[in-house]
Write a protein that holds these residues in place. Structure first.
Motif, short mmCIF file in Angstrom:
data_model
loop_
_atom_site.label_atom_id
_atom_site.label_comp_id
_atom_site.label_asym_id
_atom_site.label_seq_id
_atom_site.Cartn_x
_atom_site.Cartn_y
_atom_site.Cartn_z
N ASP A 222 0.89 -1.18 -0.09
CA ASP A 222 -0.05 -0.22 0.05
C ASP A 222 0.87 1.23 0.07
O ASP A 222 2.00 1.31 0.75
CB ASP A 222 -0.76 -0.01 1.19
N ILE A 223 0.57 2.06 -0.87
CA ILE A 223 1.33 3.28 -0.76
C ILE A 223 0.75 4.48 0.10
O ILE A 223 1.59 5.06 0.88
CB ILE A 223 1.35 4.21 -2.40
N LEU B 10 0.97 19.60 3.98
CA LEU B 10 1.55 18.80 3.07
C LEU B 10 2.96 18.11 3.69
O LEU B 10 3.10 16.95 3.63
CB LEU B 10 1.86 19.55 1.68
N ALA B 11 3.70 19.07 4.30
CA ALA B 11 4.84 18.50 4.73
C ALA B 11 4.74 17.38 6.02
O ALA B 11 5.43 16.56 6.06
CB ALA B 11 5.73 19.75 5.33
N LYS B 12 3.66 17.95 6.82
CA LYS B 12 3.35 16.74 7.85
C LYS B 12 3.08 15.65 7.32
O LYS B 12 3.20 14.50 7.89
CB LYS B 12 2.32 17.45 8.85
N LEU B 13 2.00 15.76 6.39
CA LEU B 13 1.51 14.39 5.56
C LEU B 13 2.52 13.60 5.15
O LEU B 13 2.78 12.32 5.21
CB LEU B 13 0.31 14.57 4.67
N ASN B 14 3.64 14.28 4.41
CA ASN B 14 4.67 13.45 3.59
C ASN B 14 5.79 13.04 4.83
O ASN B 14 6.44 12.15 4.28
CB ASN B 14 5.28 14.48 2.55
N SER B 15 5.68 13.58 6.14
CA SER B 15 6.81 13.13 6.91
C SER B 15 6.15 11.93 7.98
O SER B 15 6.76 11.49 8.95
CB SER B 15 7.02 13.99 7.72
N LEU B 16 4.90 11.37 7.74
CA LEU B 16 4.42 10.47 8.36
C LEU B 16 5.29 9.09 8.46
O LEU B 16 5.68 8.88 7.42
CB LEU B 16 3.04 9.95 7.97
N ASP B 17 5.40 8.25 9.67
CA ASP B 17 6.32 7.20 9.74
C ASP B 17 5.97 6.21 8.63
O ASP B 17 6.83 5.57 8.23
CB ASP B 17 6.15 6.66 11.08
N PHE B 18 4.76 5.98 8.38
CA PHE B 18 4.32 4.90 7.40
C PHE B 18 5.29 4.77 6.09
O PHE B 18 5.64 3.85 5.46
CB PHE B 18 2.88 5.00 7.07
N TYR B 19 5.24 6.22 5.60
CA TYR B 19 6.02 6.50 4.13
C TYR B 19 7.51 6.11 4.29
O TYR B 19 8.16 5.85 3.27
CB TYR B 19 5.94 7.74 3.83
N GLN B 20 8.12 6.05 5.50
CA GLN B 20 9.56 5.76 5.78
C GLN B 20 9.87 4.25 5.90
O GLN B 20 11.06 3.78 6.04
CB GLN B 20 10.01 6.62 7.01
N LYS B 21 8.75 3.41 6.13
CA LYS B 21 8.93 2.00 6.42
C LYS B 21 9.26 1.41 4.99
O LYS B 21 8.61 1.83 3.86
CB LYS B 21 7.78 1.36 6.95
N SER C 52 1.06 -2.51 4.74
CA SER C 52 -0.34 -2.13 4.57
C SER C 52 -0.99 -1.22 5.39
O SER C 52 -0.69 -0.98 6.54
CB SER C 52 -0.97 -3.38 4.31
N LEU C 53 -2.22 -0.69 4.78
CA LEU C 53 -2.78 0.38 5.63
C LEU C 53 -4.33 0.07 5.75
O LEU C 53 -4.95 -0.95 5.16
CB LEU C 53 -2.89 1.78 4.81
N GLY C 54 -5.09 0.30 6.95
CA GLY C 54 -6.23 0.23 7.17
C GLY C 54 -6.96 1.66 7.49
O GLY C 54 -6.42 2.37 7.90
N ILE C 55 -8.48 1.53 7.77
CA ILE C 55 -9.12 2.79 7.92
C ILE C 55 -8.66 3.13 9.34
O ILE C 55 -8.68 4.28 9.77
CB ILE C 55 -10.51 2.55 7.99
N GLU C 56 -8.28 2.28 10.26
CA GLU C 56 -7.95 2.54 11.60
C GLU C 56 -6.73 3.63 11.75
O GLU C 56 -6.51 4.78 12.34
CB GLU C 56 -7.42 1.60 12.69
N TRP C 57 -5.71 3.30 10.73
CA TRP C 57 -4.54 4.23 10.53
C TRP C 57 -4.79 5.54 10.18
O TRP C 57 -4.37 6.97 10.53
CB TRP C 57 -3.61 3.56 9.71
N VAL C 58 -5.91 5.60 9.10
CA VAL C 58 -6.33 6.81 8.70
C VAL C 58 -7.04 7.80 9.60
O VAL C 58 -6.59 8.90 9.92
CB VAL C 58 -7.24 6.71 7.49
N SER C 59 -7.91 7.23 10.56
CA SER C 59 -8.82 7.79 11.53
C SER C 59 -7.50 8.50 12.58
O SER C 59 -7.90 9.47 13.18
CB SER C 59 -9.47 6.94 12.22
N GLU C 60 -6.63 7.49 12.74
CA GLU C 60 -5.48 7.83 13.77
C GLU C 60 -4.61 9.35 13.52
O GLU C 60 -4.39 10.14 14.07
CB GLU C 60 -4.81 6.85 14.45
N HIS C 61 -4.22 8.98 12.19
CA HIS C 61 -2.99 9.82 11.49
C HIS C 61 -3.43 10.87 10.45
O HIS C 61 -2.74 12.15 10.46
CB HIS C 61 -2.07 9.03 11.04
#
Length: 349
Positions: free
Chosen positions: A180-181, A216-227, A232-241
């Motif tokens: 998941d991207i 935009l900078a905050k979004l692009n620096s989320l930990d998931f993108y560095q992994k 993979s992603l789920g709705i719970e991650w979106v609701s939290e982050h």
């Protein structure tokens, strides 16, 4: 031998239930060929959309009830599809179900829609619950479509699906990599609905908004993108982050900012892995502004296929996974999900 299968797919963006009838046959060289024969999306009623959207908030007892109820709903829609296209001799139904919880790090994933209920109504063999075994084997249970990308769409460097989430699969060092991207329509649809539309048609709201560079900078620096993948992603991650970042923002600017974010994340993957030709599918492919922004950040050639492939590629591949399951052949790739081994997944009724 030709297999006729129905693939049932319900995505996180809750657009509706996609059903695809396809024929699959292996040629003398061992290559799988397919043909989409019929396809249709049953839009969810307001009641069903609400039930599925709120499924994470209900009690365990209510969730079990919904699992059965949604299974019978799927069976009913499969019968309507068979009647609509006057189908005979369907070998199997492969049902993805609807994802409610997805927490592979805790060894569970939940897709409601009991396959036994589908079988009771349709009298056709059913394959369902494709994700749980992979999660129990240490995998993400997602993405699963790479087996279809590998065996049905190998002429492209990569396959990108843009739905509730964007996910990609491609070959690297003779292994199929997939992950998941980022979230896409699960966020864009929510904010388009605040403006009175079910989705941001052609990205017009986003096009008219202003990108908030700080957000935009905050979004692009989320930990998931560095992994590193698989992930993979789920709705719970979106609701939290994701959603908490936008609580006080102008809705049109949220759409502009998040569209830019999704475009950057997708394009970065294209560039990082030097992908030259990428097949697009999923509802987000129709978001011309998003596609434009991806192209702005990437040199890859974007291939936009027929509307049948755009709309029904996932349902097609779940039908194919069902065929592989019935034949007891590998239908889940450990290189894509991170599980301990390639395996053949899905419960058969």
């Amino acid at each position: 031998m030709v297999f006729h299968a129905l693939g049932l797919m319900s995505g996180t963006s809750l657009d509706g239930l996609d059903i695809c009838h396809a024929a699959f046959e292996k040629d003398e060289n061992g290559k799988w060929n397919f043909e989409i024969l019929d396809a249709f999306t049953f839009p969810y009623s307001e009641e069903w959309e609400k039930k599925l959207r709120n499924a994470t908030e209900i009690s365990a007892e209510e969730l079990y009830e919904l699992n059965s109820e949604y299974g019978f709903y799927l069976g009913k829609k499969a019968l309507e599809f068979v009647e609509k296209f006057q189908l005979k001799n369907i070998d199997l139904i492969a049902s993805h179900g609807h994802t409610v919880f997805h927490q592979p790090e805790k060894k569970f994933t939940v897709q409601i829609g009991d396959g036994r209920a589908i079988k009771i109504l349709t009298k056709i063999p059913v394959v369902y619950d494709f994700r749980s075994q992979d999660v129990l084997m240490g995998g993400n249970g997602a993405p699963l479509v790479p087996i279809g990308d590998e065996l049905l769409f190998s002429q492209f460097d990569a396959c990108l699906n843009i739905g509730g989430f964007s996910n990609i699969s491609f070959n690297a060092n003779q292994r199929r990599i997939a992950f998941d991207i980022c979230p896409v329509n699960i966020v864009l649809n929510k904010f388009a609905q605040k403006l009175g539309n079910n989705f941001d048609e052609n990205g017009e709201f986003a096009r008219s908004g202003k990108v908030n560079l700080e957000l935009l900078a905050k979004l692009n620096s989320l930990d998931f993108y560095q992994k590193n993948p698989p992930k993979s992603l789920g709705i719970e991650w979106v609701s939290e982050h994701i959603f908490p970042l936008f609580e006080k923002e102008n809705t049109v600017d949220v759409l502009a900012t998040f569209t830019e974010h999704a475009a950057i994340q997708v394009a970065q993957v294209f560039e990082k892995f030097a992908l030259k030709t990428v097949l697009f599918s999923g509802g987000g492919t129709y978001n011309s502004f998003l596609v434009e922004r991806i192209q702005h950040y990437s040199k890859a050639e974007i291939i936009i296929p027929s509307s049948e492939i755009i709309n029904f590629k996932e349902a097609l591949i779940f039908a194919f996974m069902g065929v592989l399951r019935i034949k007891n052949e590998i239908n889940t790739l450990s290189s894509a999900t991170g599980s301990s081994a390639d395996h053949c997944s899905g419960l058969i009724v």
